[in-house]
Design an enzyme around this catalytic site. Sequence first.
Site, PDB file in Angstrom:
ATOM      1  N   LYS A   8      -9.727  -6.326   8.090  1.00  0.00           N
ATOM      2  CA  LYS A   8      -8.296  -5.825   8.785  1.00  0.00           C
ATOM      3  C   LYS A   8      -9.499  -6.709  10.340  1.00  0.00           C
ATOM      4  CE  LYS A   8      -7.001  -2.318   7.226  1.00  0.00           C
ATOM      5  NZ  LYS A   8      -7.658  -0.448   6.657  1.00  0.00           N
ATOM      6  N   GLY A  35      -4.047  -4.265   6.010  1.00  0.00           N
ATOM      7  CA  GLY A  35      -3.117  -4.149   7.455  1.00  0.00           C
ATOM      8  C   GLY A  35      -3.424  -2.852   8.003  1.00  0.00           C
ATOM      9  N   GLU A  63     -11.245   1.158  -3.349  1.00  0.00           N
ATOM     10  CA  GLU A  63     -11.335   1.266  -1.846  1.00  0.00           C
ATOM     11  C   GLU A  63     -12.368   2.446  -0.871  1.00  0.00           C
ATOM     12  OE1 GLU A  63      -8.288  -0.564  -0.101  1.00  0.00           O
ATOM     13  OE2 GLU A  63      -9.004  -0.516   2.311  1.00  0.00           O
ATOM     14  N   ASP A 106     -13.528  -1.474   3.200  1.00  0.00           N
ATOM     15  CA  ASP A 106     -12.668  -1.567   4.550  1.00  0.00           C
ATOM     16  C   ASP A 106     -13.557  -0.541   5.931  1.00  0.00           C
ATOM     17  OD1 ASP A 106     -10.764  -1.178   6.753  1.00  0.00           O
ATOM     18  OD2 ASP A 106      -8.952   0.538   5.017  1.00  0.00           O
ATOM     19  N   SER A 122       0.789  -0.973  -0.084  1.00  0.00           N
ATOM     20  CA  SER A 122       0.209  -0.097   0.232  1.00  0.00           C
ATOM     21  C   SER A 122       0.992   1.204   0.033  1.00  0.00           C
ATOM     22  CB  SER A 122      -0.882   0.089   1.415  1.00  0.00           C
ATOM     23  OG  SER A 122      -1.543   0.769   1.607  1.00  0.00           O
ATOM     24  N   LYS A 181      -1.479  -1.675  -4.333  1.00  0.00           N
ATOM     25  CA  LYS A 181      -2.563  -0.709  -3.965  1.00  0.00           C
ATOM     26  C   LYS A 181      -2.184   0.641  -3.806  1.00  0.00           C
ATOM     27  CE  LYS A 181      -4.628   0.843   0.919  1.00  0.00           C
ATOM     28  NZ  LYS A 181      -5.174  -0.707   1.567  1.00  0.00           N
ATOM     29  N   ASP A 228      -7.019   3.112  -3.018  1.00  0.00           N
ATOM     30  CA  ASP A 228      -7.613   3.460  -1.764  1.00  0.00           C
ATOM     31  C   ASP A 228      -7.974   4.663  -1.897  1.00  0.00           C
ATOM     32  OD1 ASP A 228      -8.838   2.756   1.484  1.00  0.00           O
ATOM     33  OD2 ASP A 228      -6.810   2.493   1.451  1.00  0.00           O
ATOM     34  N   LYS A 238      -2.948   5.058  -2.353  1.00  0.00           N
ATOM     35  CA  LYS A 238      -3.696   6.053  -1.661  1.00  0.00           C
ATOM     36  C   LYS A 238      -3.808   7.046  -2.774  1.00  0.00           C
ATOM     37  CE  LYS A 238      -3.658   4.395   2.420  1.00  0.00           C
ATOM     38  NZ  LYS A 238      -5.291   3.688   2.815  1.00  0.00           N
TER      39      LYS A 238
HETATM   40  O1  OSB Z   1      -6.827   2.199   4.239  1.00  0.00           O
HETATM   41  O2  OSB Z   1      -5.705   0.779   3.946  1.00  0.00           O
HETATM   42  C1  OSB Z   1      -6.128   1.456   4.927  1.00  0.00           C
HETATM   43  C2  OSB Z   1      -2.765   2.112   7.135  1.00  0.00           C
HETATM   44  C3  OSB Z   1      -3.701   2.671   7.975  1.00  0.00           C
HETATM   45  C4  OSB Z   1      -4.224   3.079   8.167  1.00  0.00           C
HETATM   46  C5  OSB Z   1      -5.745   2.701   6.673  1.00  0.00           C
HETATM   47  C6  OSB Z   1      -4.439   1.906   5.914  1.00  0.00           C
HETATM   48  C7  OSB Z   1      -3.532   2.074   6.211  1.00  0.00           C
HETATM   49  C8  OSB Z   1      -2.992   0.874   4.332  1.00  0.00           C
HETATM   50  C9  OSB Z   1      -1.554   0.322   5.011  1.00  0.00           C
HETATM   51  O3  OSB Z   1      -3.141   1.098   3.761  1.00  0.00           O
HETATM   52  C10 OSB Z   1      -1.594  -0.893   4.860  1.00  0.00           C
HETATM   53  C11 OSB Z   1      -0.214  -1.647   6.173  1.00  0.00           C
HETATM   54  O4  OSB Z   1       1.015  -1.817   4.406  1.00  0.00           O
HETATM   55  O5  OSB Z   1      -0.143  -1.941   6.715  1.00  0.00           O
HETATM   56 MG    MG Z   2      -8.046   0.888   3.386  1.00  0.00          MG
END
Ligand code: OSB
Ligand code: MG
Length: 372
Positions: free
Chosen positions: A266, A294, A217, A242, A139, A165, A192, A167
């Site tokens: 999660k 994560g 997402e 999510d 991510s 992924k 995301d 952001k």
């Molecule tokens: O939205 O999935 C999310 C990290 C912190 C808070 C929200 C998210 C995330 C990530 C990172 O996308 C996921 C990871 O590599 O742990």
């Molecule tokens: Mg997310």
Amino acid sequence: MKILAPLERIEVYLVKLPLVTPFATSFGVETHKEALLLKITCGGVVGWGECVASPAPFYSSETNQTALHILKDFLIPVLKTVKELSIEDVLTAFSRVRGHTMAKAALENALLDLLARRREIPLYKLLGGTPKKIMSGISIGIKASPTELVEAISQALQKKYHRVKMKIKQGRDLEYIAAVRREFPKIDLMVDANSAYSLDDLDLLAEFDRFRLTMIEQPLDYDDIYLHSLAQKRMQTPLCLDESIKSLRDARAAVQLGSCKVINIKQGRVGGMLEAAAIARYCRDHDIGAWSGGMLETGIGRGFNLHLQTLPGFNLPGDTSATSRYFKEDVVTPPVELDKDGYISIPGGVGTGVRVLEDRVERWAVYWEKLL
Ligand code: OSB
Ligand code: MG
């Protein structure tokens, strides 16, 4: 899953680890990972759990401080009233506390790790999973320019991550996705939004269809299910939820309304490993994609996420990346690493299989308290 009593000691550490690179999302920039770690001792055996909350309530309403309050003043006192400490009894007793899924999951984590270690079996076995190599996914946070993003993705692809992924947020979307797609036309790519859009943006979101993303997402509100069903009807690209999914009941509602075709599970957000397992089974039975998300966890939380992915229903690569991507110095060994084909091995041994390096926990700790 029985035989736990009597618990001897429960300690909590709040650690603050610097991230190798700041992680930017539509809700803010994180430069450190602040994690609440639970250590439970019983019969000379120790189990560890990690709370996935953040210092601020920008991803979800929970924070590390609310989790500490709920653990200390409600969940741990409830533990003392459970006569026979089976995990199921504990979870039933916890259900009186409304919400606070991340606090509950942290305690459930530690109890499951403890139980598996006492039985001298790996956690996946306790959960009924099938051992296998786990697919990796990365991510990547919002970057200052499309060029920087393309560079970060190129580095990830060299390491053989199975899916990428990125952001996004308002104003950092079309141009960024287009640049990535131009450079990497064939990769498994998803975005995301962390709730950065509203119903007024549906035309814009539908434009993403031309990028052949595997999913978008959480484009809309963090607690919404219904509006996402309207959005899904307007676009080809599958939606993935999510933030909105905090229980099996939420997953059912989302699937039956047609709000998503994929769920990011999660374990921390849904109240623990057992609820996460139930959601994954539900997804499998309803032809819904599922993957393990994560929360930039330390190696403790990441260990749980790895074991989780041995369970039926997890059919897509998740947000499980190499430790070195997050921390220079993690609190466990062995670190998560990718093999030459981008797969991750479940840490061997009992419980989560990771060994907590207590000197490092102490070194990075900003707070410690004995809760039992
Ligand atoms: O939205 O999935 C999310 C990290 C912190 C808070 C929200 C998210 C995330 C990530 C990172 O996308 C996921 C990871 O590599 O742990
Ligand atoms: Mg997310």
